[in-house]
Design an enzyme around this catalytic site. Structure first.
Site: not given
Length: 393
Positions: A41-42, A45
């Site tokens: 997920h990170e 980003h």
């Protein structure tokens, strides 16, 4: 988070390797589940931010005190933190790990707040989109390896072949041989659609349209609420009307790689609709708030699924990844969806939302998240035998 929907996703069966998983398996399952899902997920980003020239000052798996880490040549601090309940990427120009804009940040190259609006939106959306892609990839792999589960019969699977011992449908007036063609006016294609329109709606009153002796009849039925318990003692409430099709069985249809991707995307969409339905039912009181689960239940379920083997555990990881994508897209300040809501307002207003309104919104959002975490943690603890016996006495 909402309890993962199970219906479609339990097509691939697993062998129960343990009657009761050992304690270490719960911890291992939790770490092996959330660690990679938070990281990807990170990374979503981070990678999109790097692509657009935005500098990341910190990349953390977990919150709170840093356990260990290192700083790379780009000046990003990569670290593992003490509280393993999430993670964050802190970009240049962010005031804190929640990416609250810093009004005093200088207008320097690589600052997140100085990036074009569409770039900021894509950077923020990349996290939950990555979780969604992980879920699609896992389901697509399962379809490719095992095939697509389909219910098959020599006759129309909508035809009632028999009733359960306790059957709301029989009690309402349906008969063996009836062909279920509609539920609440919506046409039904096969038995799987009947199940989908029943399982999530215990106690709901519906109208079932059937064909009998060449005529169509509408019969009101109240879906029964049935509590089911799995091999680990976990209970859940589903809706049943107590019907079975004629001479039907599940088979696995071979699926090609290219065909598996839209099938997996469709499955993710169906599961998401189940989650939305479940949340709506909790909000209006049709389901108990106790069905919401948090970190303790995730650890419990992850350990149980790990005890069933790799296939069951990876399948569960896909469901949790989809949950993470869904939750992070909610328009709550401090979550990715909240940032996207601010960017949408900025696009309409042609200027950013004022700093005071932004501060109040983020404080409210963080407060809501904290309240939610308290509620689900209490639910988790009460569901454990040692605490459940205390609160239930």
């Amino acid at each position: 988070m909402p309890r993962p929907a199970r219906g479609h996703a339990n097509c691939w069966k697993a062998l129960n390797l343990f009657e009761s998983p050992p304690i270490w398996m719960y911890a291992a399952g939790f770490i092996l589940l959330l660690g990679p899902l938070v990281t990807v997920h990170e990374l979503g980003h981070y990678l999109v931010g790097r692509w657009f020239g935005v500098k990341a000052e910190a990349f953390s798996v977990g919150f709170g005190k840093e356990l260990f880490g290192r700083t790379d040549k780009h000046g990003t601090r990569w670290k593992l933190s003490a509280l393993p309940l999430g993670g964050y990427v802190q970009f240049k120009g962010d005031m804190d790990p929640a990416s609250v804009p810093n009004p005093e940040a200088p207008a320097e190259p690589g600052c997140f707040q100085n990036a074009a609006l569409w770039k900021r939106a894509l950077i923020v959306a990349a996290g939950p989109v990555t979780n969604l892609l992980v879920a699609i990839a896992i389901f697509a792999a399962f379809f490719t390896i095992y095939g697509q589960p389909k219910i098959e019969s020599e006759v129309d699977t909508r035809q009632i072949g028999e009733f359960a011992e306790e059957s709301a449908a029989r009690d309402a007036g349906l008969e063996v041989g009836d062909l279920i063609v509609a539920i609440d006016g919506d046409a039904i294609a096969d038995f799987e659609e009947i199940r989908e329109n029943i399982a999530l709606y215990p106690n709901k009153s519906i109208v079932i349209g059937v064909e009998r002796d060449g005529a169509q009849i509408d019969i009101p039925v109240t879906i029964a609420s049935v509590e089911q318990t799995d091999n680990f003692g976990n209970t859940g409430t589903i809706g049943l009307i107590g019907v079975a099709p004629v001479e039907a069985e599940y088979v696995f249809k071979d699926v090609g790689i290219l065909e598996s991707i839209p099938l997996a995307a469709s499955q993710c969409w169906e599961i998401t609709k189940m989650m939305v339905t479940g949340i709506k039912q909790i909000l209006v009181g049709d389901r108990s708030i106790k069905e919401l689960g948090g970190p303790v239940k995730i650890a419990k379920f992850s350990g149980e699924q790990l005890s069933l083997g790799l296939v069951a555990f990876v399948n569960f990881a896909a469901l949790i990844s989809l949950n993470l994508a869904f939750i992070n897209f909610l328009p709550i300040p401090a979550l990715d969806g909240g940032h996207l809501a601010f960017y949408a307002a900025e696009a309409v207003r042609k200027k950013p939302v004022g700093p005071r309104a932004t501060e109040y919104a983020y404080r409210t959002g963080i407060g809501l998240v904290l309240v939610f975490m308290v509620v689900v943690t209490v639910n988790d603890l009460v569901s454990l035998p040692v605490f459940g016996s205390i609160f239930g006495s």
